[in-house]
Scaffold this motif. Structure first.
Motif, PDB file in Angstrom:
ATOM      1  N   ASP A  33      -1.790   6.650  13.116  1.00 46.22           N
ATOM      2  CA  ASP A  33      -0.825   6.831  12.339  1.00 46.22           C
ATOM      3  C   ASP A  33       0.411   5.872  12.712  1.00 46.22           C
ATOM      4  O   ASP A  33       0.610   5.916  13.776  1.00 46.22           O
ATOM      5  N   ALA A  34       1.371   5.514  11.729  1.00 47.02           N
ATOM      6  CA  ALA A  34       2.609   5.134  12.261  1.00 47.02           C
ATOM      7  C   ALA A  34       2.932   4.156  13.114  1.00 47.02           C
ATOM      8  O   ALA A  34       3.656   4.205  14.039  1.00 47.02           O
ATOM      9  N   PHE A  35       1.964   3.006  12.811  1.00 44.80           N
ATOM     10  CA  PHE A  35       2.051   1.738  14.054  1.00 44.80           C
ATOM     11  C   PHE A  35       3.505   1.062  13.591  1.00 44.80           C
ATOM     12  O   PHE A  35       3.476   0.787  12.340  1.00 44.80           O
ATOM     13  N   GLU A  63       3.098  10.866  10.237  1.00 44.87           N
ATOM     14  CA  GLU A  63       4.331  10.219   9.324  1.00 44.87           C
ATOM     15  C   GLU A  63       3.636  10.283   8.004  1.00 44.87           C
ATOM     16  O   GLU A  63       2.645   9.669   7.460  1.00 44.87           O
ATOM     17  N   GLY A  64       4.504  10.720   6.874  1.00 47.17           N
ATOM     18  CA  GLY A  64       3.922  10.658   5.426  1.00 47.17           C
ATOM     19  C   GLY A  64       2.942  11.653   5.264  1.00 47.17           C
ATOM     20  O   GLY A  64       2.940  12.734   5.755  1.00 47.17           O
ATOM     21  N   ASN A  65       2.072  11.205   4.597  1.00 44.74           N
ATOM     22  CA  ASN A  65       0.788  12.012   4.028  1.00 44.74           C
ATOM     23  C   ASN A  65      -0.524  11.484   4.289  1.00 44.74           C
ATOM     24  O   ASN A  65      -1.348  12.217   4.148  1.00 44.74           O
ATOM     25  N   SER A 119      -3.157  14.341   4.295  1.00 40.43           N
ATOM     26  CA  SER A 119      -2.636  15.516   4.867  1.00 40.43           C
ATOM     27  C   SER A 119      -3.107  16.796   4.184  1.00 40.43           C
ATOM     28  O   SER A 119      -3.080  18.074   4.656  1.00 40.43           O
ATOM     29  N   ASP A 120      -3.635  16.828   2.773  1.00 43.76           N
ATOM     30  CA  ASP A 120      -4.159  18.095   2.293  1.00 43.76           C
ATOM     31  C   ASP A 120      -5.335  18.611   3.032  1.00 43.76           C
ATOM     32  O   ASP A 120      -5.837  19.621   2.441  1.00 43.76           O
ATOM     33  N   ASN A 169      10.509  -3.570  11.729  1.00 44.11           N
ATOM     34  CA  ASN A 169       8.805  -3.481  11.807  1.00 44.11           C
ATOM     35  C   ASN A 169       8.052  -4.648  11.278  1.00 44.11           C
ATOM     36  O   ASN A 169       8.144  -4.925  10.234  1.00 44.11           O
ATOM     37  N   LEU A 170       7.366  -5.386  12.181  1.00 45.65           N
ATOM     38  CA  LEU A 170       6.464  -6.245  11.756  1.00 45.65           C
ATOM     39  C   LEU A 170       5.135  -6.200  11.160  1.00 45.65           C
ATOM     40  O   LEU A 170       4.645  -6.833  10.535  1.00 45.65           O
ATOM     41  N   ILE A 171       4.780  -4.644  11.296  1.00 44.84           N
ATOM     42  CA  ILE A 171       3.768  -4.396  10.460  1.00 44.84           C
ATOM     43  C   ILE A 171       3.409  -3.969   9.107  1.00 44.84           C
ATOM     44  O   ILE A 171       4.456  -3.181   8.676  1.00 44.84           O
ATOM     45  N   GLY A 172       2.858  -4.338   8.354  1.00 41.35           N
ATOM     46  CA  GLY A 172       2.683  -3.976   7.058  1.00 41.35           C
ATOM     47  C   GLY A 172       1.799  -2.606   6.812  1.00 41.35           C
ATOM     48  O   GLY A 172       0.982  -2.338   7.478  1.00 41.35           O
ATOM     49  N   ASN A 173       2.504  -1.806   5.915  1.00 43.29           N
ATOM     50  CA  ASN A 173       1.543  -0.535   5.592  1.00 43.29           C
ATOM     51  C   ASN A 173       1.251   0.060   6.876  1.00 43.29           C
ATOM     52  O   ASN A 173       0.243   0.627   7.200  1.00 43.29           O
ATOM     53  N   SER A 174       2.449   0.458   7.774  1.00 45.29           N
ATOM     54  CA  SER A 174       2.308   1.110   9.041  1.00 45.29           C
ATOM     55  C   SER A 174       1.535   2.384   9.117  1.00 45.29           C
ATOM     56  O   SER A 174       0.844   2.676  10.019  1.00 45.29           O
ATOM     57  N   GLY A 175       2.124   3.092   8.194  1.00 45.50           N
ATOM     58  CA  GLY A 175       1.644   4.493   8.023  1.00 45.50           C
ATOM     59  C   GLY A 175       0.705   4.811   7.054  1.00 45.50           C
ATOM     60  O   GLY A 175       0.190   5.797   6.492  1.00 45.50           O
ATOM     61  N   PHE A 176      -0.041   3.697   6.494  1.00 46.63           N
ATOM     62  CA  PHE A 176      -1.150   3.880   5.647  1.00 46.63           C
ATOM     63  C   PHE A 176      -0.804   4.536   4.318  1.00 46.63           C
ATOM     64  O   PHE A 176      -1.483   5.148   3.664  1.00 46.63           O
TER      65      PHE A 176
END
Length: 237
Positions: free
Chosen positions: A193-195, A81-83, A68-69, A20-27
């Motif tokens: 999300d999830a790029f 993806e993730g939270n 996600s809360d 994956n080239l993208i940083g912090n792709s799922g925040f």
């Protein structure tokens, strides 16, 4: 605020499907500063300088992140993806983006999750070429407009939408632009999300889970048009 450009093929994150080239792709990387604004316990707006890798065209420089809360509190939304996930329409219709360097010979895939907030929201995904050093006027390499309802995440993905060459290696800008929201409120809409983007990130994407998978066709015509524009620009130098 201009952030450091992510270097292709050097210290990349990986997905189950490729580099994956993208940083912090799922925040999921925690912001470095305190929120500029908060809405309840689980929604916060941060100055773009505090959010790893991402930038915004919003005039106030704010990026909105959801946790996600929020499920069962304000909205029944769980991150794909993730939270954590982002809302493109933080306080206005804007664009989230980041720049990366892509070397020659890379077949560029992409994958991202999009969802409406109050109904159907529409966003425009673009990949623009900014030249060898990132200083040229943008030339569009690929674009896709998508509309998603708020009943589920829509995962859009494309395989090798273009392949870089020695003439087209350089800096590319990956952008997510808010186009419209279901209720017309510029402050609400377009969850992201999830790029992921890079070689192989969308290979054999399984499309399992609580979402709708939407494969997108490659655009050879757009590739030819873009390649012609790239070469024309270089000849003018």
């Amino acid at each position: 605020m201009k952030k450091a450009i992510t270097l292709a093929l050097a210290g990349l994150s990986t997905t189950a499907f490729g580099a994956n080239l993208i940083g912090n792709s799922g925040f999921e990387i925690a912001p470095t500063g305190t929120p500029a604004k908060t809405y309840g316990a689980f929604i916060a707006q941060y100055n773009e300088g505090d959010v790893d890798s991402w930038e915004t065209t919003a005039t106030d420089g704010l990026i909105e992140l959801w946790n996600s809360d929020t499920e069962g509190v304000d909205f029944d939304v769980v991150a794909y993806e993730g939270n954590t996930f982002a809302e493109i329409n933080a306080t206005q219709e804007a664009t989230l983006f980041q720049d990366v360097v892509i070397g020659a010979g890379i077949g560029v895939d992409y994958l991202f999750a999009h969802r409406g907030r109050n109904g159907e929201d529409t966003m425009l995904f673009t990949i623009d070429y900014l030249g060898e050093n990132g200083n040229d006027a943008a030339v569009e390499a690929y674009s896709l407009q998508v509309t998603s309802d708020n009943d589920a995440w829509r995962v859009h993905y494309g395989n090798e939408v273009f392949t870089t060459t020695t003439e087209t290696a350089g800096v590319y800008r990956f952008s997510y632009q808010a186009v419209s929201t279901s209720g017309g409120n510029l402050k609400e809409g377009n969850f992201l999300d999830a790029f992921a983007s890079g070689e192989g990130v969308a290979d054999d994407y399984p499309g399992t889970g609580s979402f709708v998978a939407v494969p997108e066709p490659s655009s050879s015509a757009l590739l030819i048009l873009s390649s012609t524009a790239f070469l024309a620009r270089r000849k003018r130098k």
